[in-house]
Write a protein that holds these residues in place. Structure first.
Motif, PDB file in Angstrom:
ATOM      1  N   SER A 318       0.856  -1.355   0.079  1.00 20.60           N
ATOM      2  CA  SER A 318       0.053  -0.021   0.169  1.00 20.60           C
ATOM      3  C   SER A 318       0.862   1.216  -0.020  1.00 20.60           C
ATOM      4  CB  SER A 318      -0.998   0.057   1.169  1.00 20.60           C
ATOM      5  OG  SER A 318      -1.762   1.101   1.301  1.00 20.60           O
ATOM      6  N   GLY A 319       0.297   2.522  -0.433  1.00 28.58           N
ATOM      7  CA  GLY A 319       0.956   3.644  -0.369  1.00 28.58           C
ATOM      8  C   GLY A 319       0.388   4.343   0.797  1.00 28.58           C
ATOM      9  N   SER A 320      -0.323   3.797   1.613  1.00 26.98           N
ATOM     10  CA  SER A 320      -1.062   4.435   2.926  1.00 26.98           C
ATOM     11  C   SER A 320      -0.271   3.907   4.001  1.00 26.98           C
ATOM     12  CB  SER A 320      -2.452   4.361   2.771  1.00 26.98           C
ATOM     13  OG  SER A 320      -2.997   4.638   4.115  1.00 26.98           O
ATOM     14  N   ALA A 365      -9.238   7.682  -0.277  1.00 23.46           N
ATOM     15  CA  ALA A 365      -8.117   8.404  -0.364  1.00 23.46           C
ATOM     16  C   ALA A 365      -6.893   7.453  -0.108  1.00 23.46           C
ATOM     17  CB  ALA A 365      -8.196   9.491   1.011  1.00 23.46           C
ATOM     18  N   ASP A 366      -6.992   6.511   0.653  1.00 19.17           N
ATOM     19  CA  ASP A 366      -5.835   5.583   0.696  1.00 19.17           C
ATOM     20  C   ASP A 366      -5.594   4.869  -0.603  1.00 19.17           C
ATOM     21  OD1 ASP A 366      -5.408   5.936   3.678  1.00 19.17           O
ATOM     22  OD2 ASP A 366      -7.182   4.278   3.828  1.00 19.17           O
ATOM     23  N   MET A 367      -6.500   4.519  -1.244  1.00 13.23           N
ATOM     24  CA  MET A 367      -6.401   3.979  -2.615  1.00 13.23           C
ATOM     25  C   MET A 367      -5.709   4.815  -3.631  1.00 13.23           C
ATOM     26  SD  MET A 367      -9.341   1.181  -3.668  1.00 13.23           S
ATOM     27  CE  MET A 367      -8.688   0.816  -5.156  1.00 13.23           C
ATOM     28  N   ARG A 368      -6.201   6.150  -3.539  1.00 13.31           N
ATOM     29  CA  ARG A 368      -5.497   7.095  -4.492  1.00 13.31           C
ATOM     30  C   ARG A 368      -4.067   7.279  -4.235  1.00 13.31           C
ATOM     31  NH1 ARG A 368     -10.736  11.219  -5.171  1.00 13.31           N
ATOM     32  NH2 ARG A 368     -12.009   9.484  -6.496  1.00 13.31           N
ATOM     33  N   ALA A 369      -3.802   7.121  -2.826  1.00 12.94           N
ATOM     34  CA  ALA A 369      -2.397   7.447  -2.468  1.00 12.94           C
ATOM     35  C   ALA A 369      -1.640   6.196  -2.658  1.00 12.94           C
ATOM     36  CB  ALA A 369      -2.408   7.535  -0.713  1.00 12.94           C
ATOM     37  N   THR A 370      -2.046   5.139  -2.794  1.00 14.47           N
ATOM     38  CA  THR A 370      -1.473   3.858  -3.352  1.00 14.47           C
ATOM     39  C   THR A 370      -0.965   3.957  -4.746  1.00 14.47           C
ATOM     40  OG1 THR A 370      -2.348   2.235  -1.683  1.00 14.47           O
ATOM     41  CG2 THR A 370      -1.734   1.344  -3.750  1.00 14.47           C
ATOM     42  N   PHE A 371      -1.922   4.258  -5.455  1.00  9.64           N
ATOM     43  CA  PHE A 371      -1.688   4.500  -6.946  1.00  9.64           C
ATOM     44  C   PHE A 371      -0.522   5.589  -7.167  1.00  9.64           C
ATOM     45  CE2 PHE A 371      -5.055   1.584  -7.360  1.00  9.64           C
ATOM     46  CZ  PHE A 371      -4.705   0.776  -8.584  1.00  9.64           C
ATOM     47  N   ASP A 372      -0.849   6.637  -6.566  1.00 11.79           N
ATOM     48  CA  ASP A 372       0.223   7.779  -6.787  1.00 11.79           C
ATOM     49  C   ASP A 372       1.474   7.572  -6.194  1.00 11.79           C
ATOM     50  OD1 ASP A 372      -2.222   8.924  -7.927  1.00 11.79           O
ATOM     51  OD2 ASP A 372      -2.409  10.364  -6.199  1.00 11.79           O
ATOM     52  N   PHE A 373       1.527   6.633  -5.238  1.00  9.77           N
ATOM     53  CA  PHE A 373       2.784   6.251  -4.542  1.00  9.77           C
ATOM     54  C   PHE A 373       3.527   5.168  -5.701  1.00  9.77           C
ATOM     55  CE2 PHE A 373       5.105   3.145  -1.505  1.00  9.77           C
ATOM     56  CZ  PHE A 373       6.274   4.320  -1.208  1.00  9.77           C
ATOM     57  N   ALA A 374       2.696   4.294  -6.269  1.00 15.11           N
ATOM     58  CA  ALA A 374       3.222   3.554  -7.091  1.00 15.11           C
ATOM     59  C   ALA A 374       3.695   4.150  -8.601  1.00 15.11           C
ATOM     60  CB  ALA A 374       2.303   2.508  -7.478  1.00 15.11           C
ATOM     61  N   SER A 375       3.011   5.201  -8.729  1.00 19.04           N
ATOM     62  CA  SER A 375       3.440   6.023 -10.015  1.00 19.04           C
ATOM     63  C   SER A 375       4.948   6.475  -9.647  1.00 19.04           C
ATOM     64  CB  SER A 375       2.504   7.255 -10.302  1.00 19.04           C
ATOM     65  OG  SER A 375       1.189   6.909 -10.295  1.00 19.04           O
ATOM     66  N   ARG A 376       5.041   7.134  -8.434  1.00 24.20           N
ATOM     67  CA  ARG A 376       6.458   7.865  -8.223  1.00 24.20           C
ATOM     68  C   ARG A 376       7.788   6.807  -8.006  1.00 24.20           C
ATOM     69  NH1 ARG A 376       3.383  10.376  -4.097  1.00 24.20           N
ATOM     70  NH2 ARG A 376       4.328   9.218  -2.822  1.00 24.20           N
ATOM     71  N   ARG A 434      -9.469   1.493  -9.058  1.00 28.62           N
ATOM     72  CA  ARG A 434      -8.311   0.859  -9.626  1.00 28.62           C
ATOM     73  C   ARG A 434      -8.149   1.409 -10.936  1.00 28.62           C
ATOM     74  NH1 ARG A 434      -7.400  -5.334  -8.853  1.00 28.62           N
ATOM     75  NH2 ARG A 434      -9.734  -5.549  -9.638  1.00 28.62           N
ATOM     76  N   THR A 435      -9.197   1.179 -11.914  1.00 23.47           N
ATOM     77  CA  THR A 435      -9.106   1.493 -13.464  1.00 23.47           C
ATOM     78  C   THR A 435      -8.394   3.131 -13.361  1.00 23.47           C
ATOM     79  OG1 THR A 435     -11.100   0.061 -13.730  1.00 23.47           O
ATOM     80  CG2 THR A 435     -10.520   1.796 -15.466  1.00 23.47           C
ATOM     81  N   ALA A 436      -9.082   4.054 -12.575  1.00 22.40           N
ATOM     82  CA  ALA A 436      -8.712   5.318 -12.667  1.00 22.40           C
ATOM     83  C   ALA A 436      -7.339   5.512 -12.238  1.00 22.40           C
ATOM     84  CB  ALA A 436      -9.588   6.147 -11.775  1.00 22.40           C
ATOM     85  N   GLY A 437      -6.789   4.788 -11.096  1.00 29.19           N
ATOM     86  CA  GLY A 437      -5.418   4.733 -10.603  1.00 29.19           C
ATOM     87  C   GLY A 437      -4.410   4.184 -11.723  1.00 29.19           C
ATOM     88  N   PHE A 438      -4.923   2.978 -12.230  1.00 27.88           N
ATOM     89  CA  PHE A 438      -4.132   2.603 -13.359  1.00 27.88           C
ATOM     90  C   PHE A 438      -3.732   3.590 -14.431  1.00 27.88           C
ATOM     91  CE2 PHE A 438      -4.705  -2.083 -12.674  1.00 27.88           C
ATOM     92  CZ  PHE A 438      -3.234  -2.470 -12.805  1.00 27.88           C
ATOM     93  N   ARG A 439      -4.815   4.096 -14.824  1.00 24.96           N
ATOM     94  CA  ARG A 439      -4.585   5.536 -15.725  1.00 24.96           C
ATOM     95  C   ARG A 439      -3.585   6.369 -15.582  1.00 24.96           C
ATOM     96  NH1 ARG A 439     -11.106   6.699 -17.567  1.00 24.96           N
ATOM     97  NH2 ARG A 439     -11.163   4.574 -17.953  1.00 24.96           N
ATOM     98  N   ARG A 440      -3.845   6.986 -14.309  1.00 27.36           N
ATOM     99  CA  ARG A 440      -2.852   7.928 -13.923  1.00 27.36           C
ATOM    100  C   ARG A 440      -1.485   7.466 -13.841  1.00 27.36           C
ATOM    101  NH1 ARG A 440      -6.501   8.233  -9.640  1.00 27.36           N
ATOM    102  NH2 ARG A 440      -4.875   8.036  -7.807  1.00 27.36           N
ATOM    103  N   LEU A 441      -1.362   6.053 -13.337  1.00 30.86           N
ATOM    104  CA  LEU A 441      -0.074   5.418 -13.108  1.00 30.86           C
ATOM    105  C   LEU A 441       0.816   5.219 -14.420  1.00 30.86           C
ATOM    106  CD1 LEU A 441       0.504   2.300 -10.950  1.00 30.86           C
ATOM    107  CD2 LEU A 441       1.538   2.353 -12.976  1.00 30.86           C
ATOM    108  N   PHE A 442       0.172   4.752 -15.650  1.00 28.81           N
ATOM    109  CA  PHE A 442       0.458   4.770 -16.789  1.00 28.81           C
ATOM    110  C   PHE A 442       1.035   6.001 -17.335  1.00 28.81           C
ATOM    111  CE2 PHE A 442       0.406   0.565 -19.095  1.00 28.81           C
ATOM    112  CZ  PHE A 442       0.446  -0.188 -18.082  1.00 28.81           C
TER     113      PHE A 442
END
Ligand code: B12
Ligand code: SF4
Length: 528
Positions: A318-320, A365-376, A434-442
């Protein structure tokens, strides 16, 4: 004595390529080899027994063929080996079919799920004579000597006069060097290496196998049963023994190895010695392993890369920090960042992050933080799975206490946490996030790490058609308009939802109709 060993498969976790045979004429399977039965076969053969292995992934040996061979060759014991809750239904089906065909052959179950649920399994499967717990090497040698009276065989659950007998535990084996290398050559199969679980890509077409250099993990993560399976202990083979196995594999023509160790990165001195041995002996096998981000062996990442460690996988989860703490992961976001950076700086080609979503008490918010963390993070590949709960884990115990699962009636079932725990986000919200998070991550990866991303795609292109690689890049932006590519299906990519739901459903089907149910979504072939 003649013994049959069968590796039971959950069809979600392997696939057959379109070009079914390798150059050497063997059938190719995309997935991990059955190292549990291969280990036992080597042990039995060295002790002078005859051993025949079957792998349910082999299209030439379906259950009917296995049963026919049992009739023809009359083994003294048939051992059915399976790993998890999701493969238990397949083990039950085969055990019942064997018993219906042969009233006398001795049947044994073994593996993690059987170990953690032995008396319950024995009661639910009276057709099975022995449920074997923990390490199998010495156990199976002892058992074959005492098939008529297993009273003194530690680690066996059996029945006597209608009563379930639960022999004392066997102490975890500390001297793992005493056992021979797994018998990898007796099954007529070659295995193809792909990314684990979530990334739709074949990694190499080298001859591939797995190896176990250590067992266990002492951490307390609430969703994991490894500490309980291994009684909280970590045990390892010596560096010399591991190096000797690498040399043996190189002679046999293997080019890629993945360690199925729970935590390879635990002991720096051992890692240093293994890497030095591999480098000095000029071994060229590429290998991969998993470990914790708080490992104190990170100064050895360059030595690992030099010794051809190509893949390093971390349980990021997790990113949280709040979620990490809730999962009792005992790691910080800073530790994760440092480990990934160190691995990439050291030149490890593929650094993978395992993430879980749909956790207890997790917010949007935790889920969003996870995808943003994975992106970075400088990760090359990632998997985002929904958290599931199994009996044997601390989370299961918590759910029993909260009345969310019933230990008496649910013990063999498989649940996504979000299905049963009201503190999890609902399934639709998790999927949408998750779908939205993937998009941001890619998008982030392509714009911030273009060279890293292109290098990885170039590797995938060696074994995947261009259109699939292009699709892999644009898919997050398309939404759910199209189904998965063949490669995605083959590697159980993203969320092969239908197959996963089918697997969960199968664990909940009533026993008396189990054999009639056909829950598996068939997986098309695709490899060239
Ligand atoms: C490699 C692995 C995989 C591979 C499977 C490869 C394969 N060919 O089957 C992949 C990546 C596909 C995978 C997928 C999954 N896995 Co997995 N996997 C593992 C892992 C890391 C190592 C297993 C292994 O190879 N061990 C090495 C061999 C040598 O050991 P072994 O098979 O246990 O055999 C020894 C003994 O058990 C015993 N033994 C085994 N069989 C028999 C039979 C007899 C007769 C006897 C006497 C003894 C005996 O003797 C052997 C030698 O000592 C384990 C963790 C672990 N440490 O076990 C998790 C683990 C088994 N997986 C787990 C899970 C949950 C899954 C998935 C459901 C994940 C998911 N949610 O999608 C799927 C289901 C897979 C399936 N059922 O087919 C859980 C199981 C928990 C549970 N109660 O269900 C584990 C324990 C991980 C965990 N942290 O919780 N997995
Ligand atoms: S660190 Fe990994 S193997 Fe160890 S308990 Fe946690 S999830 Fe399980």
């Amino acid at each position: 004595m003649r013994i049959f060993l069968v590796h039971i498969r959950d069809p979600q976790f392997y696939a057959l390529p379109a070009a079914t045979r390798a150059k050497n004429g063997r059938i190719r399977i995309m997935g991990f080899p059955p190292i549990g039965v291969m280990t036992l076969s080597a042990v039995l053969k060295r002790a002078g027994h005859e051993c025949v292995m079957f792998d349910q992934a082999n299209p030439e040996t379906p259950n009917e063929v296995i049963i026919e061979e049992i009739r023809r060759q009359r083994p003294a014991l048939v051992g059915l080996s399976f790993l998890s809750t999701t493969s238990y239904p397949y083990a039950k089906i085969l055990a019942r079919q064997i018993r219906a065909a042969d009233a006398h052959v001795r049947l044994a179950f073994g593996g993690v799920f059987a170990t953690l649920n032995a008396p319950l399994v024995k009661r639910q499967c009276p057709d099975v004579d022995f449920v074997c717990r923990g390490d199998g090497e010495q156990l199976i040698l002892d058992l074959v000597e005492r098939l008529d009276d297993p009273e003194g065989v530690a680690g066996v659950t059996w029945s006597k006069d209608g009563r379930v007998m639960h022999n004392p535990n066997r102490a975890p084996d500390r001297n793992l060097d005493q056992w021979p290398f797994p018998d990898r050559e007796s099954l007529p199969l070659d295995f193809v290496e792909s990314m684990p679980l979530d990334v739709p890509a074949v990694l190499s077409m080298e001859r591939f196998t797995t190896m176990q250099t250590s067992r266990g993990c002492p951490w307390p993560c609430v969703f994991c049963d490894i500490p309980i399976f291994n009684e909280g202990k970590w045990r390892s083979r010596s560096p010399q023994h591991v190096i000797a196995e690498f040399e043996h594999l190189q002679r046999l023509g293997y080019g890629a190895v993945y360690f199925v160790d729970d935590h390879f990165l635990l002991q720096p001195k051992r890692i240093e010695a293994i890497c030095a041995g591999l480098t000095d002996s000029g071994n060229s096998i590429q290998w991969g392993c998993e470990g914790r981000v708080d490992s104190t062996a990170q100064h050895l990442f360059p030595a690992m890369a030099k010794a051809h460690c190509r893949t390093l996988m971390f349980g990021v989860e997790s990113g949280s920090q709040r979620v990490l703490d809730r999962l009792k992961k005992e790691q910080t976001l800073a530790e994760i960042e440092a480990a990934v950076t160190n691995a990439k700086r050291a030149g490890i080609e593929i650094v993978h992050g395992f993430f879980v979503v749909g956790n207890p008490d997790e917010t949007v918010a935790d889920m969003r933080a996870t995808f943003d963390f994975a992106s970075r993070l400088r990760l090359d590949t990632f998997g985002f799975n929904r958290l599931c709960v199994y009996r044997g884990t601390p989370l299961w115990q918590e759910y029993v206490g909260r009345g969310l699962v019933n230990d008496d009636t649910d013990w063999y079932k498989y649940f996504k946490c979000s299905e049963i725990d009201p503190t999890c986000l609902p399934g639709e919200v998790i999927n949408a996030e998750r779908t939205a998070g993937f998009r941001r991550l890619f998008r982030y990866k392509l714009t911030h790490y273009p060279i890293q991303t292109l290098r990885l795609l170039r590797r995938f292109l060696r074994h995947m058609p261009l259109r699939d690689v292009v699709y892999l890049i644009i898919k997050p932006f398309l939404g759910n308009q199209r189904g998965p590519t063949k490669n995605e299906v083959l590697t159980r990519s993203v969320e092969h939802g239908a197959a996963k739901d089918a697997a969960a459903y199968l664990t909940r089907v009533d026993d008396d109709v189990l054999a009639e149910v056909q829950p598996i979504v068939s997986l098309p072939a695709a490899l060239p």
